[in-house]
Design a protein around this motif. Structure first.
Motif, PDB file in Angstrom:
ATOM      1  N   UNK A 119       0.821  -1.073   0.014  1.00 29.75           N
ATOM      2  CA  UNK A 119       0.010  -0.159  -0.133  1.00 29.75           C
ATOM      3  C   UNK A 119       0.876   1.275  -0.072  1.00 29.75           C
ATOM      4  N   UNK A 120       2.313   1.174   0.433  1.00 30.98           N
ATOM      5  CA  UNK A 120       3.144   2.424   0.541  1.00 30.98           C
ATOM      6  C   UNK A 120       3.761   2.161  -0.553  1.00 30.98           C
ATOM      7  N   UNK A 121       3.676   1.336  -1.705  1.00 29.61           N
ATOM      8  CA  UNK A 121       4.570   1.464  -2.703  1.00 29.61           C
ATOM      9  C   UNK A 121       4.492   2.727  -3.658  1.00 29.61           C
ATOM     10  N   UNK A 122       5.394   3.307  -4.163  1.00 27.16           N
ATOM     11  CA  UNK A 122       4.951   4.510  -5.120  1.00 27.16           C
ATOM     12  C   UNK A 122       5.833   4.672  -6.374  1.00 27.16           C
ATOM     13  N   UNK A 123       7.064   4.797  -5.750  1.00 23.30           N
ATOM     14  CA  UNK A 123       8.111   5.116  -7.218  1.00 23.30           C
ATOM     15  C   UNK A 123       9.329   3.752  -7.038  1.00 23.30           C
ATOM     16  N   UNK A 124       9.390   3.111  -8.227  1.00 26.58           N
ATOM     17  CA  UNK A 124      10.466   2.177  -8.184  1.00 26.58           C
ATOM     18  C   UNK A 124      12.066   2.802  -8.261  1.00 26.58           C
ATOM     19  N   UNK A 125      11.986   3.892  -8.542  1.00 27.98           N
ATOM     20  CA  UNK A 125      13.413   4.472  -8.524  1.00 27.98           C
ATOM     21  C   UNK A 125      14.056   4.522  -7.088  1.00 27.98           C
ATOM     22  N   UNK A 126      12.953   4.526  -6.184  1.00 22.23           N
ATOM     23  CA  UNK A 126      13.424   4.678  -4.708  1.00 22.23           C
ATOM     24  C   UNK A 126      14.563   3.313  -4.459  1.00 22.23           C
TER      25      UNK A 126
END
Ligand SMILES: Cc1cc2nc3c(=O)[nH]c(=O)nc-3n(C[C@H](O)[C@H](O)[C@H](O)COP(=O)(O)OP(=O)(O)OC[C@H]3O[C@@H](n4cnc5c(N)ncnc54)[C@H](O)[C@@H]3O)c2cc1C
Ligand SMILES: *[C@@H]1O[C@H](CO)[C@@H](O)[C@H](O)[C@H]1NC(C)=O
Ligand SMILES: *[C@@H]1O[C@H](CO)[C@@H](O)[C@H](O)[C@H]1NC(C)=O
Ligand SMILES: *[C@@H]1O[C@H](CO)[C@@H](O)[C@H](O)[C@H]1NC(C)=O
Ligand SMILES: *[C@@H]1O[C@H](CO)[C@@H](O)[C@H](O)[C@H]1NC(C)=O
Length: 550
Positions: A242-249
């Motif tokens: 649910x907290x996943x946003x940006x793969x770059x992280x």
């Protein structure tokens, strides 16, 4: 659409009993007694509160208004949505707001989320996506579809945004009573206090979604693993999808993704190109075709520096574990400490026969008729309806069928079988699952396969026809093309990818406007891709519908 001043005018003129509360909300909840709840302000013959402005709530709103219009009844239908807009999961958190645990995000949506089901199969009946829409559009297009639906069918006057239902308590018995509903919304007119609304409704339709409360498995050793000192390196993380946003992280990291539902598959695909990714795969499931990941069996436990899997293998140097482990069924405003309609207990020992209260074991809310109406002895069945509980189903069409079923049953409670008969058919469903080797209290609202998902919707509508509530057109509710589109989704998806690689999507979408034209497009792509795969000796990969679970 209306401008903000108009909305405020509507809000005020609707004469809902608003009270400026001098106290904080939760104190208010405890302090105000039963008698403080006012009746509906209108002469409406029925008042209906819908909680949630996602696919389910909007379907309920449209269909109940349709039934009221059809039978020439004046029903007051109000949809409360806690967020700043409609669309439910498709409305991301406000820009710049990235909640960290324990704060829960408003929505699991991430910038690169695109739908994984072809858009014509996701629609409310006869409301196609706009011409030119990508066959697999992003979250933003999908959200706009919901907003446009509200506009097209003039639903906005019934919608209250920024309104959170904090408690709904049934006052009465199994024959008659009403809901005491407490709602709060932000201050109006520059005030600083929350607005608290307390009033009664005859019926409550719960459409609060089930992708909001993360299911977080526990393992031994996670505290030590998280606390392990790593000089010069960022802290380790164990987060839910649910907290996943940006793969770059995650670039350059070592990441373990737990789960192979839709979220796990998508995250593995996105992060796999940037990081070393291990994906925990359960049983005979598989990872995303094409994902650059190393498959692992289930996690056994954590050590201070390693993750040990059930096959005894160990992975060290992991930076982040992403738990794509699904969600829990919770309805806080029906549950303690706010209300007593729904008992939430993962270890609940009562079953559908013995439950005195509606119960959620976090996977299953029971006893319900057709995943919709409460069969708990304390509330009349039509007082409390759920919409959108079935999992592994196309939500908008299913929500719409449920909404029709709800609307007609609210108009005429005699449409429903007796409580005893409804309970009996629920017990039969549970028994049928047991015979197939499943635990019905674990399976919950997950439909077994595509056929069950379509049949479920067909049956709801067929029942209304049989009762004479709607005309019998001799057709099944789920159209053959929609059925095909769901069953062949992965084939169509591969075809669409190939079309996009060829830069040919505009040509395929050219002239596609009506629902029939979208249906024809699905057929055309399925045939085109199927022929190509046969010619190239590619055997279809088997991806079970179960992978749709988030
Ligand atoms: C990451 C992800 C990807 C998905 N992708 C797809 C896909 O590709 N295709 C597909 O068909 N489905 C997809 N889904 C499933 C999707 O959740 C459903 O299709 C559908 O949008 C769910 O609608 P809903 O109305 O049941 O719930 P939600 O969309 O969750 O809406 C519930 C609403 O209720 C509101 N609410 C809750 N509690 C209260 C309260 N107390 N007071 C007021 N308002 C309240 C919430 O704010 C929310 O707006 C995806 C889900 C997730 C999580
Ligand atoms: C809802 O709240 C947001 C702030 O969170 C505000 O910007 C918006 O104008 C509000 N909308 C309505 C309809 O009150
Ligand atoms: C996976 O196993 C389940 C039961 O264990 C079975 O029903 C299903 O068909 C299997 N799926 C595949 C793809 O083999
Ligand atoms: C439900 O629980 C009761 C009491 O534990 C038990 O007697 C009954 O067999 C159960 N029913 C089902 C269908 O499991
Ligand atoms: C209500 O439904 C019952 C059962 O289908 C039907 O016999 C009855 O005529 C309906 N009443 C109205 C007013 O439509």
């Amino acid at each position: 659409m209306f401008s903000l001043p108009v909305l405020i005018a509507q809000f005020v003129s609707s004469a809902l009993h608003l009270t400026l509360s001098p106290r904080p909300l939760f104190e208010t909840l405890q302090n105000y007694g039963h008698q403080e709840f006012l009746g509906p302000p209108t002469q409406a013959s029925k008042s209906i509160a819908i909680v949630g402005g996602g696919s389910g709530g909007l379907a309920a709103l449209k269909t109940t208004l349709d039934v009221a219009a059809e039978i020439n009844e004046d029903w007051e239908v109000v949809l409360f949505e806690q967020h700043r807009g409609l669309g439910g999961v498709w409305l991301p958190d406000p820009p710049g707001h990235e909640p960290q645990p324990p704060e829960l995000p408003d929505s699991p949506t991430y910038p690169r989320l695109i739908v994984n089901t072809a858009n014509p199969t996701m629609t409310y009946p006869h409301v196609p996506f706009p011409p030119g829409t990508d066959l697999y559009p992003g979250w933003d297009v999908t959200r706009q579809y919901h907003v446009d639906f509200a506009t097209q069918f003039d639903l906005w006057p019934h919608v209250r945004l920024n309104h959170t239902v904090v408690s709904a308590q049934w006052h009465g018995h199994d024959g008659y009573g009403d809901w005491h509903v407490t709602v709060h919304s932000p201050p109006v007119d520059g005030g600083s206090e929350d607005v608290v609304l307390r009033r009664t409704f005859d019926h409550l339709v719960v459409a609060n979604g089930h992708n909001h409360y993360p299911h977080i498995p526990e393992w031994d050793g996670t505290d030590d693993w998280l606390a392990y000192p790593r000089p010069g390196l960022p802290k380790r993380e164990l987060i839910h999808s649910i907290y996943y946003r940006d793969p770059e992280r995650y670039r350059g990291q070592t990441v373990v993704v737990v789960g192979t539902g839709a979220s796990g598959r998508d995250i593995a695909l996105q992060v796999g190109t940037l990081a070393t990714v291990y994906q925990v795969v359960r049983g005979n499931k598989t990872t995303t075709p094409g994902a650059n990941v190393i498959e692992k069996p289930e996690i056994a436990y954590f050590t201070s520096d390693g993750i040990v899997f059930v096959d005894g293998s160990v992975v060290e140097g992991v930076d982040t574990v992403v738990l794509a482990t699904g969600y829990e069924f919770r309805v806080p405003f029906l549950s303690a400490p706010h209300a007593s309609t729904l008992v939430t207990d993962p270890d609940a020992e009562v079953n559908s026969t013995t439950a005195e209260h509606l119960t959620s074991n976090l996977r299953y809310i029971y006893p319900l008729h057709q995943h919709i109406f409460s069969l708990a002895p304390s509330v009349p069945p039509t007082a409390l309806a759920f919409i959108g509980l079935p999992v592994l189903i196309a939500n908008c069409p299913s929500d719409y069928a449920q909404g029709m079923f709800i609307g007609h049953a609210l108009a005429n409670a005699s449409l429903l079988p007796s409580r005893e008969e409804m309970l009996q058919s629920l017990l039969e469903r549970e028994e049928h699952l047991r015979e197939q080797g499943w635990d019905p209290y674990f399976v919950g609202h997950r439909l077994q396969n595509d056929n069950e998902a379509q049949t479920y919707q067909d049956n709801l509508v067929a029942y209304l026809k049989k009762q004479g509530a709607i005309p019998d057109d001799g057709k099944r509710y789920v159209e053959p093309w929609r059925r095909m589109g769901r069953e062949q989704n992965f084939l169509i998806n591969r075809g669409w990818k190939r079309i996009k690689e060829q830069g040919d999507e505009a040509r395929w979408l050219n002239g596609v406007r009506t629902e029939n034209q979208w249906a024809a497009l699905l057929n055309k792509i399925a045939e085109w891709q199927s022929r190509w795969e046969k010619d190239h000796g590619i055997s279809e990969d088997i991806v079970s519908l179960r992978e749709y679970e988030w």
